[in-house]
Design a protein around this motif. Sequence first.
Motif, PDB file in Angstrom:
ATOM      1  N   GLY A 198       0.788  -1.232   0.000  1.00  0.00           N
ATOM      2  CA  GLY A 198       0.000   0.000   0.000  1.00  0.00           C
ATOM      3  C   GLY A 198       0.819   1.281   0.000  1.00  0.00           C
ATOM      4  N   TYR A 199       2.046   1.240  -0.553  1.00  0.00           N
ATOM      5  CA  TYR A 199       2.871   2.453  -0.603  1.00  0.00           C
ATOM      6  C   TYR A 199       2.216   3.484  -1.531  1.00  0.00           C
ATOM      7  CZ  TYR A 199       6.792   5.467  -1.950  1.00  0.00           C
ATOM      8  OH  TYR A 199       7.604   6.550  -2.199  1.00  0.00           O
ATOM      9  N   GLY A 200       2.016   4.704  -1.023  1.00  0.00           N
ATOM     10  CA  GLY A 200       1.329   5.702  -1.855  1.00  0.00           C
ATOM     11  C   GLY A 200       1.919   7.095  -1.750  1.00  0.00           C
ATOM     12  N   LEU A 250      14.604  13.173  -6.792  1.00  0.00           N
ATOM     13  CA  LEU A 250      15.788  12.525  -6.203  1.00  0.00           C
ATOM     14  C   LEU A 250      15.425  11.120  -5.749  1.00  0.00           C
ATOM     15  CD1 LEU A 250      17.004  15.479  -3.927  1.00  0.00           C
ATOM     16  CD2 LEU A 250      18.011  14.771  -6.115  1.00  0.00           C
ATOM     17  N   GLY A 251      16.224  10.120  -6.107  1.00  0.00           N
ATOM     18  CA  GLY A 251      15.878   8.737  -5.762  1.00  0.00           C
ATOM     19  C   GLY A 251      14.589   8.349  -6.457  1.00  0.00           C
ATOM     20  N   CYS A 252      14.545   8.594  -7.768  1.00  0.00           N
ATOM     21  CA  CYS A 252      13.291   8.462  -8.541  1.00  0.00           C
ATOM     22  C   CYS A 252      12.805   7.022  -8.617  1.00  0.00           C
ATOM     23  CB  CYS A 252      13.476   9.020  -9.945  1.00  0.00           C
ATOM     24  SG  CYS A 252      14.726   8.149 -10.921  1.00  0.00           S
ATOM     25  N   VAL A 254      16.970  11.136 -10.808  1.00  0.00           N
ATOM     26  CA  VAL A 254      18.284  10.547 -10.560  1.00  0.00           C
ATOM     27  C   VAL A 254      18.134   9.469  -9.499  1.00  0.00           C
ATOM     28  CG1 VAL A 254      18.913  12.329  -8.845  1.00  0.00           C
ATOM     29  CG2 VAL A 254      20.713  11.014  -9.954  1.00  0.00           C
ATOM     30  N   ASP A 255      18.877   8.384  -9.667  1.00  0.00           N
ATOM     31  CA  ASP A 255      18.806   7.279  -8.703  1.00  0.00           C
ATOM     32  C   ASP A 255      20.101   6.474  -8.784  1.00  0.00           C
ATOM     33  OD1 ASP A 255      16.178   5.766  -7.226  1.00  0.00           O
ATOM     34  OD2 ASP A 255      17.977   4.549  -7.518  1.00  0.00           O
ATOM     35  N   LEU A 256      20.471   5.887  -7.659  1.00  0.00           N
ATOM     36  CA  LEU A 256      21.680   5.051  -7.623  1.00  0.00           C
ATOM     37  C   LEU A 256      21.509   3.733  -8.372  1.00  0.00           C
ATOM     38  CD1 LEU A 256      22.864   5.376  -3.899  1.00  0.00           C
ATOM     39  CD2 LEU A 256      24.284   5.768  -5.924  1.00  0.00           C
ATOM     40  N   GLY A 265      10.020   5.438 -11.004  1.00  0.00           N
ATOM     41  CA  GLY A 265       9.347   6.564 -11.667  1.00  0.00           C
ATOM     42  C   GLY A 265       7.939   6.861 -11.192  1.00  0.00           C
ATOM     43  N   LEU A 266       7.609   6.463  -9.957  1.00  0.00           N
ATOM     44  CA  LEU A 266       6.235   6.660  -9.481  1.00  0.00           C
ATOM     45  C   LEU A 266       5.901   8.137  -9.258  1.00  0.00           C
ATOM     46  CD1 LEU A 266       6.003   3.646  -6.991  1.00  0.00           C
ATOM     47  CD2 LEU A 266       4.970   3.832  -9.261  1.00  0.00           C
ATOM     48  N   VAL A 267       6.894   8.940  -8.852  1.00  0.00           N
ATOM     49  CA  VAL A 267       6.627  10.379  -8.668  1.00  0.00           C
ATOM     50  C   VAL A 267       6.399  11.032 -10.036  1.00  0.00           C
ATOM     51  CG1 VAL A 267       7.625  12.586  -7.920  1.00  0.00           C
ATOM     52  CG2 VAL A 267       7.848  10.562  -6.468  1.00  0.00           C
ATOM     53  N   GLY A 313      23.039   7.960 -10.372  1.00  0.00           N
ATOM     54  CA  GLY A 313      24.025   8.608  -9.515  1.00  0.00           C
ATOM     55  C   GLY A 313      23.485   8.801  -8.116  1.00  0.00           C
ATOM     56  N   GLU A 314      24.385   9.277  -7.265  1.00  0.00           N
ATOM     57  CA  GLU A 314      24.031   9.517  -5.863  1.00  0.00           C
ATOM     58  C   GLU A 314      23.418  10.915  -5.758  1.00  0.00           C
ATOM     59  OE1 GLU A 314      23.728  10.264  -1.914  1.00  0.00           O
ATOM     60  OE2 GLU A 314      25.154  11.451  -3.066  1.00  0.00           O
ATOM     61  N   ALA A 315      22.349  11.033  -4.988  1.00  0.00           N
ATOM     62  CA  ALA A 315      21.573  12.280  -4.975  1.00  0.00           C
ATOM     63  C   ALA A 315      22.399  13.500  -4.547  1.00  0.00           C
ATOM     64  CB  ALA A 315      20.367  12.111  -4.049  1.00  0.00           C
ATOM     65  N   LEU A 316      23.150  13.373  -3.462  1.00  0.00           N
ATOM     66  CA  LEU A 316      23.902  14.549  -2.975  1.00  0.00           C
ATOM     67  C   LEU A 316      25.000  14.942  -3.962  1.00  0.00           C
ATOM     68  CD1 LEU A 316      22.717  13.314  -0.151  1.00  0.00           C
ATOM     69  CD2 LEU A 316      24.299  14.974   0.800  1.00  0.00           C
ATOM     70  N   ALA A 375      11.675  14.126  -3.113  1.00  0.00           N
ATOM     71  CA  ALA A 375      12.418  12.961  -2.602  1.00  0.00           C
ATOM     72  C   ALA A 375      11.404  12.083  -1.867  1.00  0.00           C
ATOM     73  CB  ALA A 375      13.545  13.397  -1.680  1.00  0.00           C
ATOM     74  N   ALA A 376      10.829  11.130  -2.579  1.00  0.00           N
ATOM     75  CA  ALA A 376       9.783  10.275  -2.004  1.00  0.00           C
ATOM     76  C   ALA A 376      10.403   8.988  -1.472  1.00  0.00           C
ATOM     77  CB  ALA A 376       8.733   9.947  -3.076  1.00  0.00           C
ATOM     78  N   ASP A 377      10.333   8.802  -0.168  1.00  0.00           N
ATOM     79  CA  ASP A 377      10.849   7.588   0.490  1.00  0.00           C
ATOM     80  C   ASP A 377      12.345   7.384   0.222  1.00  0.00           C
ATOM     81  OD1 ASP A 377      10.367   5.546   2.267  1.00  0.00           O
ATOM     82  OD2 ASP A 377       9.778   4.089   0.748  1.00  0.00           O
ATOM     83  N   VAL A 378      13.071   8.475   0.218  1.00  0.00           N
ATOM     84  CA  VAL A 378      14.520   8.430   0.013  1.00  0.00           C
ATOM     85  C   VAL A 378      15.253   8.830   1.296  1.00  0.00           C
ATOM     86  CG1 VAL A 378      16.438   9.352  -1.376  1.00  0.00           C
ATOM     87  CG2 VAL A 378      14.198   9.024  -2.416  1.00  0.00           C
TER      88      VAL A 378
HETATM   89  C1  LIG Z   1      11.927   3.214  -1.583  1.00  0.00           C
HETATM   90  S1  LIG Z   1      12.584   3.668  -3.118  1.00  0.00           S
HETATM   91  C2  LIG Z   1      11.508   5.027  -3.593  1.00  0.00           C
HETATM   92  C3  LIG Z   1      11.541   5.276  -5.084  1.00  0.00           C
HETATM   93  C4  LIG Z   1      10.641   6.402  -5.572  1.00  0.00           C
HETATM   94  N1  LIG Z   1      11.069   7.677  -5.057  1.00  0.00           N
HETATM   95  C5  LIG Z   1       9.210   6.128  -5.230  1.00  0.00           C
HETATM   96  O1  LIG Z   1       8.618   6.906  -4.476  1.00  0.00           O
HETATM   97  O2  LIG Z   1       8.678   5.118  -5.717  1.00  0.00           O
HETATM   98  C6  LIG Z   1      14.070   4.528  -2.685  1.00  0.00           C
HETATM   99  C7  LIG Z   1      14.903   4.869  -3.894  1.00  0.00           C
HETATM  100  O3  LIG Z   1      15.890   5.804  -3.499  1.00  0.00           O
HETATM  101  C8  LIG Z   1      17.113   5.457  -4.105  1.00  0.00           C
HETATM  102  N2  LIG Z   1      18.175   6.028  -3.269  1.00  0.00           N
HETATM  103  C9  LIG Z   1      18.392   5.824  -1.954  1.00  0.00           C
HETATM  104  N3  LIG Z   1      19.426   6.567  -1.530  1.00  0.00           N
HETATM  105  C10 LIG Z   1      19.872   7.256  -2.602  1.00  0.00           C
HETATM  106  C11 LIG Z   1      20.903   8.208  -2.805  1.00  0.00           C
HETATM  107  N4  LIG Z   1      21.701   8.590  -1.795  1.00  0.00           N
HETATM  108  N5  LIG Z   1      21.082   8.723  -4.035  1.00  0.00           N
HETATM  109  C12 LIG Z   1      20.277   8.341  -5.070  1.00  0.00           C
HETATM  110  N6  LIG Z   1      19.286   7.441  -4.943  1.00  0.00           N
HETATM  111  C13 LIG Z   1      19.076   6.908  -3.723  1.00  0.00           C
HETATM  112  C14 LIG Z   1      17.088   3.941  -4.181  1.00  0.00           C
HETATM  113  O4  LIG Z   1      17.975   3.438  -5.142  1.00  0.00           O
HETATM  114  C15 LIG Z   1      15.625   3.683  -4.494  1.00  0.00           C
HETATM  115  O5  LIG Z   1      15.382   3.620  -5.870  1.00  0.00           O
END
Ligand SMILES: C[S@@+](CC[C@H](N)C(=O)[O-])C[C@H]1O[C@@H](n2cnc3c(N)ncnc32)[C@H](O)[C@@H]1O
Length: 278
Positions: free
Chosen positions: A89-91, A114-116, A135-137, A119-121, A157-160, A177-180
Motif C-alpha cells: 500500500g505504498y502511496g 531525487l531517488g526516482c 536521478v537514482d543510484l 518513476g512513481l513520482v 548517480g548519488e543524490a547529494l 524525494a519520495a521515500d529516500v
Molecule cells: C523506496 S525507493 C523510492 C523510489 C521512488 N522515489 C518512489 O517513491 O517510488 C528509494 C529509492 O531511493 C534510491 N536512493 C536511496 N538513496 C539514494 C541516494 N543517496 N542517491 C540516489 N538514490 C538513492 C534507491 O535506489 C531507491 O530507488
Amino acid sequence: MTTTGFDEEALDASYRKALAAEKAGRTDAAAKGYRACLEIDPDDHVGARLRLAALGAGEAPASAGEAYVTTLFDQQADTFEDILVRQLGYGVPGLIADALSRLGFEHFDRALDLGCGTGLVGAALDGRVDEMLGVDLSENMVEIAFDGGAYDHLYIGEALAFLEEFEESEPFDLIAAADVLPYLGDLSPLFARVAARLSSRGLFVASTEALVDAASDGAGAESGFAVGRDHRFHHGEAYVRAALEAAGFTILAFEPITVRMQEGQPAPGHLLVARRLG
Ligand SMILES: C[S@@+](CC[C@H](N)C(=O)[O-])C[C@H]1O[C@@H](n2cnc3c(N)ncnc32)[C@H](O)[C@@H]1O
C-alpha cells in the motif's frame, strides 16, 4: 577475490552466520559477524553498518551507503512496484501530488526527482511538469522509470553528489524525494544542496519515516534520527523542521502519513512541503 574487489563467498558466509545469530537473539555473535563482513567488504554491500547500528552495536552511519542501496534496489527493481505498491500500500507519490494541489501548486517548469526509483513520482505528476529529471543510484530502477516515459532526463548517480556536481545551472522550481530520506541519516547536507538548486521560492517535497519508540532503539536517536530495526533511518519531526529552517526553507506543510504497511502495521511518517526563502 572477484571483479567486485572482495571475496564474495567469504562475505556471503559471514553475512549468513551473522543473520542466523541475530535471528537466534545472539547479539554479540551477530555483531561480530557483521564486523567480519565489513572487514571483507569495507564498501558494505550487505548493509552491515546499518545492522550494527540497529543492534545498538555501532554508531549510526551517515547514510545507508551507496553500495548497499545500489545492491538492494538493483535486486528489488523487478518486484518493487508489485510488493511495495500493490501488497504494502505504498502511496507517497500520490500523497505528494495531492499535497501540492491542496497548497495550490498545479504546475512546475522544471522538476527534479531525487531517488526516482521506478518513476512513481514522475507518473503521479505527469502532465504538471514541463521538464522532469530523475536521478537514482540503482540502474535497474532507472531502467523501469525510463520505460515509463514520464521523465525527460534520467541519471544514474548519488543524490547529494548529483546536486553538487550536475553541470546545468538552471534551477528547479520543484525537487522531490519520495521515500529516500530513510536511506540518509543527517539530512542537513541534503537540504543545503537542495536549497542551492532551487529557484527563489522553489519547493522541496519529501517524505520521512517517523522516529517513534519502536524504531528508536537503534543508534543515533539522540541526534534526531536513528536506524530502526527495519534498517532504515527514522527522523524526528523537530529535527527535520530545524534542519529545513537552517537550510533556508519555510515549511508549508508537515503532515503525518502512513508510508506503507510493515509487518501488518501502518509505518508512520511525515510528508513535508517546504519553500526556499528569498
Ligand atoms: C523506496 S525507493 C523510492 C523510489 C521512488 N522515489 C518512489 O517513491 O517510488 C528509494 C529509492 O531511493 C534510491 N536512493 C536511496 N538513496 C539514494 C541516494 N543517496 N542517491 C540516489 N538514490 C538513492 C534507491 O535506489 C531507491 O530507488
